[in-house]
Design an enzyme around this catalytic site. Sequence first.
Site, short mmCIF file in Angstrom:
data_model
loop_
_atom_site.label_atom_id
_atom_site.label_comp_id
_atom_site.label_asym_id
_atom_site.label_seq_id
_atom_site.Cartn_x
_atom_site.Cartn_y
_atom_site.Cartn_z
N HIS A 1 0.81 -1.22 0.00
CA HIS A 1 0.00 0.00 0.00
C HIS A 1 0.85 1.28 0.00
CE1 HIS A 1 0.79 -1.28 4.12
NE2 HIS A 1 0.74 0.00 4.45
N ARG B 1 35.13 -10.20 -13.87
CA ARG B 1 35.38 -10.47 -12.44
C ARG B 1 34.09 -10.45 -11.63
NH1 ARG B 1 36.63 -5.03 -13.07
NH2 ARG B 1 35.94 -3.66 -11.39
N CYS C 1 7.91 -0.66 -1.61
CA CYS C 1 7.21 -0.51 -0.35
C CYS C 1 7.57 0.89 0.17
CB CYS C 1 7.56 -1.62 0.65
SG CYS C 1 9.29 -1.71 1.16
N HIS D 1 27.45 -4.62 -11.87
CA HIS D 1 28.34 -5.38 -11.00
C HIS D 1 27.68 -6.55 -10.29
CE1 HIS D 1 31.49 -1.93 -10.55
NE2 HIS D 1 31.21 -2.23 -11.82
#
Length: 145
Positions: free
Chosen positions: A9, A132, A65, A98
């Site tokens: 809500h 990486r 939220c 990332h």
Amino acid sequence: MKIFIASDHAGFALKRAILEHLRAAGREVEDLGTHSEESVDYPDFAHTLAARVAREAEARGILICATGIGMSMAANRHPGVRAALCHDAYTAEMARRHNNANVLCMGGKVTGEAVAKQMVDIFLATPFDGGRHARRVAKLEAKDE
């Protein structure tokens, strides 16, 4: 790319604005609720969305939220879900580049509409850098198992 969106809500008004923004851009988006500002429990909507994103490899999710904290906590309990609480364009971009985040979480009471739309656009357009970072994301996935 399939996009799922859900809120409680407190995030309903911002969710409605983001839905309009995505649909105006021609995006396929499925609204998983809530559909009013009547009080509901945010985990119910986070779990529903996270389960859908986990089943569809190329899907992305957006959860809203009041602060984004509760939604991110609930969504991250699902294996294969990497929900990132973002506050601006930079955090939305880095969540994708990332962390290969597949769910964007934000706060309807702390994020302005213009910033939220910018974050959504960046989150949906930004690729994962791999390299990486793939090694690190794999360690997140291994922890799920």
